[in-house]
Scaffold this motif. Sequence first.
Motif, PDB file in Angstrom:
ATOM      1  N   TYR A   1       0.725  -1.247  -0.068  1.00 32.90           N
ATOM      2  CA  TYR A   1       0.066   0.042  -0.060  1.00 32.90           C
ATOM      3  C   TYR A   1       0.766   1.278  -0.149  1.00 32.90           C
ATOM      4  O   TYR A   1       0.641   2.302  -0.734  1.00 32.90           O
ATOM      5  CB  TYR A   1      -0.769   0.067   1.212  1.00 32.90           C
ATOM      6  CG  TYR A   1      -1.785   1.216   1.127  1.00 32.90           C
ATOM      7  CD1 TYR A   1      -2.738   1.298   0.028  1.00 32.90           C
ATOM      8  CD2 TYR A   1      -2.226   1.865   2.482  1.00 32.90           C
ATOM      9  CE1 TYR A   1      -3.527   2.518   0.073  1.00 32.90           C
ATOM     10  CE2 TYR A   1      -3.136   3.054   2.538  1.00 32.90           C
ATOM     11  CZ  TYR A   1      -3.749   3.259   1.421  1.00 32.90           C
ATOM     12  OH  TYR A   1      -4.755   4.122   1.356  1.00 32.90           O
TER      13      TYR A   1
ATOM     14  N   HIS B   1      -8.268   6.515   8.269  1.00 31.45           N
ATOM     15  CA  HIS B   1      -7.787   5.840   6.906  1.00 31.45           C
ATOM     16  C   HIS B   1      -6.840   6.855   6.108  1.00 31.45           C
ATOM     17  O   HIS B   1      -7.402   8.112   6.069  1.00 31.45           O
ATOM     18  CB  HIS B   1      -8.622   5.242   6.183  1.00 31.45           C
ATOM     19  CG  HIS B   1      -9.574   4.099   6.696  1.00 31.45           C
ATOM     20  ND1 HIS B   1     -11.017   4.235   7.198  1.00 31.45           N
ATOM     21  CD2 HIS B   1      -9.185   2.899   6.967  1.00 31.45           C
ATOM     22  CE1 HIS B   1     -11.201   2.980   7.553  1.00 31.45           C
ATOM     23  NE2 HIS B   1     -10.346   2.245   7.617  1.00 31.45           N
TER      24      HIS B   1
ATOM     25  N   SER C   1      -6.662   6.933   3.055  1.00 32.94           N
ATOM     26  CA  SER C   1      -7.391   7.175   1.895  1.00 32.94           C
ATOM     27  C   SER C   1      -7.821   8.486   1.933  1.00 32.94           C
ATOM     28  O   SER C   1      -7.981   9.152   0.881  1.00 32.94           O
ATOM     29  CB  SER C   1      -8.198   6.198   1.458  1.00 32.94           C
ATOM     30  OG  SER C   1      -9.221   5.990   2.304  1.00 32.94           O
ATOM     31  N   THR C   2      -8.550   8.842   3.111  1.00 29.65           N
ATOM     32  CA  THR C   2      -9.307  10.092   3.062  1.00 29.65           C
ATOM     33  C   THR C   2      -8.387  11.442   3.232  1.00 29.65           C
ATOM     34  O   THR C   2      -8.883  12.571   2.829  1.00 29.65           O
ATOM     35  CB  THR C   2     -10.454  10.268   4.177  1.00 29.65           C
ATOM     36  OG1 THR C   2      -9.498  10.198   5.629  1.00 29.65           O
ATOM     37  CG2 THR C   2     -11.406   8.848   4.035  1.00 29.65           C
TER      38      THR C   2
ATOM     39  N   SER D   1      -8.288   1.135  -6.801  1.00 33.78           N
ATOM     40  CA  SER D   1      -8.028   1.497  -5.501  1.00 33.78           C
ATOM     41  C   SER D   1      -9.071   2.562  -5.017  1.00 33.78           C
ATOM     42  O   SER D   1      -9.342   2.417  -3.705  1.00 33.78           O
ATOM     43  CB  SER D   1      -6.640   2.214  -5.537  1.00 33.78           C
ATOM     44  OG  SER D   1      -6.567   3.316  -6.257  1.00 33.78           O
ATOM     45  N   ILE D   2      -9.560   3.127  -5.775  1.00 32.23           N
ATOM     46  CA  ILE D   2     -10.518   4.286  -5.221  1.00 32.23           C
ATOM     47  C   ILE D   2     -12.037   3.520  -4.702  1.00 32.23           C
ATOM     48  O   ILE D   2     -12.729   3.968  -4.035  1.00 32.23           O
ATOM     49  CB  ILE D   2     -10.962   5.403  -6.382  1.00 32.23           C
ATOM     50  CG1 ILE D   2     -11.637   6.689  -5.644  1.00 32.23           C
ATOM     51  CG2 ILE D   2     -11.887   4.837  -7.336  1.00 32.23           C
ATOM     52  CD1 ILE D   2     -11.479   7.854  -6.199  1.00 32.23           C
TER      53      ILE D   2
ATOM     54  N   ASP E   1     -11.848   0.527  -3.377  1.00 29.28           N
ATOM     55  CA  ASP E   1     -11.303   0.215  -1.967  1.00 29.28           C
ATOM     56  C   ASP E   1     -11.543   1.589  -1.087  1.00 29.28           C
ATOM     57  O   ASP E   1     -12.108   1.192   0.394  1.00 29.28           O
ATOM     58  CB  ASP E   1     -10.065  -0.160  -2.148  1.00 29.28           C
ATOM     59  CG  ASP E   1      -9.693  -1.598  -2.539  1.00 29.28           C
ATOM     60  OD1 ASP E   1     -10.920  -2.318  -2.696  1.00 29.28           O
ATOM     61  OD2 ASP E   1      -8.692  -2.065  -3.023  1.00 29.28           O
ATOM     62  N   ASP E   2     -11.162   2.655  -1.451  1.00 33.18           N
ATOM     63  CA  ASP E   2     -11.561   4.065  -0.769  1.00 33.18           C
ATOM     64  C   ASP E   2     -12.908   4.260  -0.222  1.00 33.18           C
ATOM     65  O   ASP E   2     -13.023   4.517   0.769  1.00 33.18           O
ATOM     66  CB  ASP E   2     -10.874   5.337  -1.250  1.00 33.18           C
ATOM     67  CG  ASP E   2      -9.301   5.058  -1.786  1.00 33.18           C
ATOM     68  OD1 ASP E   2      -8.410   4.268  -1.301  1.00 33.18           O
ATOM     69  OD2 ASP E   2      -8.921   5.789  -2.616  1.00 33.18           O
TER      70      ASP E   2
ATOM     71  N   GLU F   1     -14.042   2.149   2.691  1.00 36.31           N
ATOM     72  CA  GLU F   1     -13.174   2.739   3.774  1.00 36.31           C
ATOM     73  C   GLU F   1     -14.307   3.807   4.128  1.00 36.31           C
ATOM     74  O   GLU F   1     -14.478   3.990   5.368  1.00 36.31           O
ATOM     75  CB  GLU F   1     -11.921   3.170   3.887  1.00 36.31           C
ATOM     76  CG  GLU F   1     -11.002   1.965   3.479  1.00 36.31           C
ATOM     77  CD  GLU F   1      -9.532   2.377   3.297  1.00 36.31           C
ATOM     78  OE1 GLU F   1      -8.501   1.532   3.565  1.00 36.31           O
ATOM     79  OE2 GLU F   1      -9.112   3.458   3.114  1.00 36.31           O
TER      80      GLU F   1
ATOM     81  N   ARG G   1      -4.902  -3.215   3.935  1.00 35.56           N
ATOM     82  CA  ARG G   1      -3.914  -2.428   3.509  1.00 35.56           C
ATOM     83  C   ARG G   1      -2.753  -1.954   4.471  1.00 35.56           C
ATOM     84  O   ARG G   1      -1.901  -1.492   4.211  1.00 35.56           O
ATOM     85  CB  ARG G   1      -4.554  -1.004   3.239  1.00 35.56           C
ATOM     86  CG  ARG G   1      -5.423  -0.862   1.600  1.00 35.56           C
ATOM     87  CD  ARG G   1      -5.968   0.267   1.647  1.00 35.56           C
ATOM     88  NE  ARG G   1      -6.237   0.252   0.169  1.00 35.56           N
ATOM     89  CZ  ARG G   1      -7.044   1.526  -0.362  1.00 35.56           C
ATOM     90  NH1 ARG G   1      -7.573   2.222   0.542  1.00 35.56           N
ATOM     91  NH2 ARG G   1      -7.179   1.517  -1.520  1.00 35.56           N
TER      92      ARG G   1
END
Length: 598
Positions: free
Chosen positions: A147, A420, A422-423, A522-523, A525-526, A529, A574
């Motif tokens: 990741y 997370h 990702s945000t 990947s987005i 998966d985002d 989350e 991740r």
Amino acid sequence: MKTTKSNTFTILPNTKIFIQQGDPVFLGSPYAKIKAFLEEQYSYKLLLNIQKKSQVIDEDREENAIYFILSDKVCSGEGYQLCITPKTIKIIASTHVGQYYGVATLIDLIMNQGLRLNEKVLDDEPYFKHRGVMLDITRGRIPKLSYLKEVIDVLSHYKVNQLQMYMEHTFQFSFMSEASMGKDGLSSMEFMELDAYCYERHIELIPCIATFGHLYELLKSHSFKHLCEYENFNDEHFSWMNRQMRHTIDCMNPESLELVRQMIKEITPCFRSKYLNICGDETYDMGKGRNKERFTEIGGARLYVDFLNQILDTVIEHDKIPMYWGDVILQYPEYINEIRTDAIPLHWWYEATVKEADFAVFERTHRPYYSCPATAGWNHFMNDYKRAYSNIDKMIEYGVKYNAAGILVTDWGDFGQINHLSTSLPLLKYGAKKAWNPSAKPADRLFDKSYVEMLEDIGNERVVTWEHLMKWFYGRYHNDFMLGDITNEFQGLKESLLLESYDRLEVLEERVSGIAPFYNGSISDDLVEVFCDIQGMKWMIEFVRVIKEERTDAKLATTIENWFMDYEDLWRKRYRESELYRIREVIIKLCSFLRTNI
């Protein structure tokens, strides 16, 4: 039949890529980047060709081709010229790094316009030479290498050229096993692997290690507790608040400096960077314990500067340029010129309102310094986007006005790193764009417009945060009110305010479900989350309602337990296991309270 001349270039399956003789071809090369993108997005497998000497002249170049040209006549350093004509695309730069960034812009154009590109000439170069990101990998969660590499790919695309990963006990020092065990830290070999990965993508991986304050796990261990300034610290219960506050090393003990020397000696060979960030921030307990008399005698500034300079000297001995956080020295600005002139202060400030006068303090030294904004994601499931945008804008604006040498956008994970990564990525991208071009318009922050606007709206729902809940938790179960008693604040929250926020979060859940089918990779998966984050924010509101009404709620306990099992699955996808167990312990206690009110 009359034909109209096209002012566009269309990338086709048979479009050729021309590079110059001797150009290196590796995964992070500019040609490999555009080739991989077109293959992944369009299944195009474009061939690399070597330019002939005769193709230096435009008239001799083949049509429907992409040319990579090294020339110092256009842009210097990391700058580039992207020239799109109906016949060719030329990416011209004086370095391969410049070409790489030119490809990043070309890919952005393709993502916005498709494979048919309008004719244009774009000359582009960065405002700030140093454009960095710092990721917290010590407060609870550590990303898996896979990741981290995904994130590095994203950062390099947005022209970030420095990356720091903040560590306290999560670098696996050979002599620090007691503090590191069970925390899933990264080994020296893993950092060398990441260093090589960053290098191929034109990112300098800079070691960032706490050496003065923020040494909670180290100074709580039996091996090193005698080096803690706060003498009774090691006997206290664990809390995320204690970890943040009481952890300063005894700066008058010769063993402390020897320990720091060992740390620097062991960590420096793992990174090819010429820099090392020794942190040195938030030394809250300095002079409040073992050195109380010395503090009274000579003052905090003298204590701090003398020990800091000894750490900086050690870094120089290892042929590195030291960096340090600038918050403590701002308390003693008259001492700033006593710090080594070759050390780089990192001026951080994370509020929406920024103190302009602090920048003037650093500028007056006539030494390089960085301006360091933040993503405002700690202590909650979702970043406070409004605050983060304002902070990033102002910190970069004043960085320009007061001649900062670089920008370092930071992402922290206080209170167990419930948030997370990702945000935070859209904000890291935004900061990177502003560091490259400070005059970028606010609208430029909307990379995936519907996705980012949704995150902004979720970030506005901060009626109850994880920090609020943890203040209540540690107050109730450990009589720990270090950051205040929040019980009265909970009682003062209007029921209508809680219910309205809950209803808006339910609408936002529907928005996540509505846009999810349009994303993959990947987005996607985002988004999973984000959905989990919203559910976490909803149950926290319900939990506060239970506290206010002094009742039990077994059904809510079951909801939280099921939510947490999903949260654990997402974490493990991740991230390493790290300190997930600490969050689990809190969740178990909260659910027990809901069933028993004990």
